[in-house]
Design an enzyme around this catalytic site. Structure first.
Site: not given
Ligand code: GRF
Length: 196
Positions: A21-23, A94, A97, A111, A113, A154, A183
């Site tokens: 969940g870092s994004n 993952l 949807i 999304n 990718h 995708d 990202e």
């Molecule tokens: C990211 O690289 C995203 O592109 C992919 O999964 C990863 C998720 O990373 N779909 P995080 O959970 O946001 O750290």
């Protein structure tokens, strides 16, 4: 940029994440001092995903749905509607949807990718599998793709791509680091450009 043009309230976005969940955290922090967007919900399909810890820190309620409930769609759509969610961001989510959710949010789900689609996409292409495939194919570049979500993994329309070099010395781990940096740099900004 503006708020919801009808209500003048922040636009509400749900984030779906299956892992670290870092994004999700980066996006929520990026907009924490802005009134454009609000992130009232984080949704996962894994009860033990680290994204729930991040959600606690961010003071965003997080929920877990079983695969069955998620794919059936009903409960999740009810939750989204209860929170007036207008858009959905998939950040490391993952599960596929379901059509019912795509129909409820047409062209309103994006999304990210971790590669340059249409290469290295599709079922099974996630996380380190993607980066290892890039290494195995001796690619000289990789990157990120932000795209709308349709019924096939995708394959939705591409909104934005950014590239990074892949050197012969790179491993799946070092590529993952480069891709994560891209990202963090671009995903929040692109969300603002399409929905802000
Ligand atoms: C990211 O690289 C995203 O592109 C992919 O999964 C990863 C998720 O990373 N779909 P995080 O959970 O946001 O750290």
């Amino acid at each position: 940029m503006c708020n919801n043009k009808y209500t003048n309230m922040p636009i509400k976005i749900a984030i779906f994440a299956s892992g670290s969940g870092s994004n999700a955290e980066n996006i929520a922090n990026y907009y924490s001092k802005s009134s454009i967007f609000e992130f009232p919900l984080i949704i996962s399909n894994k009860a033990d995903a680290f994204v729930h810890e991040r959600a606690k820190e961010l003071q965003i309620p997080s929920f877990t749905f079983s695969r069955e409930d998620f794919l059936a769609g009903e409960k999740i759509i009810t939750l989204l509607k209860e929170h007036d969610i207008e858009y959905i961001v998939l950040a490391g989510f993952l599960l596929k949807i379901p059509t019912v959710l795509i129909d409820a949010y047409p062209n309103k789900i994006v999304n990210i990718h971790p590669a340059l689609l249409p290469k290295f996409g599709g079922k099974g292409m996630y996380g380190h599998h993607v980066h290892q495939a890039v290494v195995d194919a001796k690619e000289t570049e990789s990157g990120i793709t932000i795209h709308y979500v349709n019924g096939n993994y995708d394959e939705g329309n591409i909104i934005f791509q950014a590239k990074c070099p892949v050197l012969p010395t790179d491993t799946s781990d070092t590529i993952a680091e480069k891709v994560h940096s891209l990202e963090y740099e671009h995903f929040p900004r692109v969300i603002g450009e399409i929905w802000g």
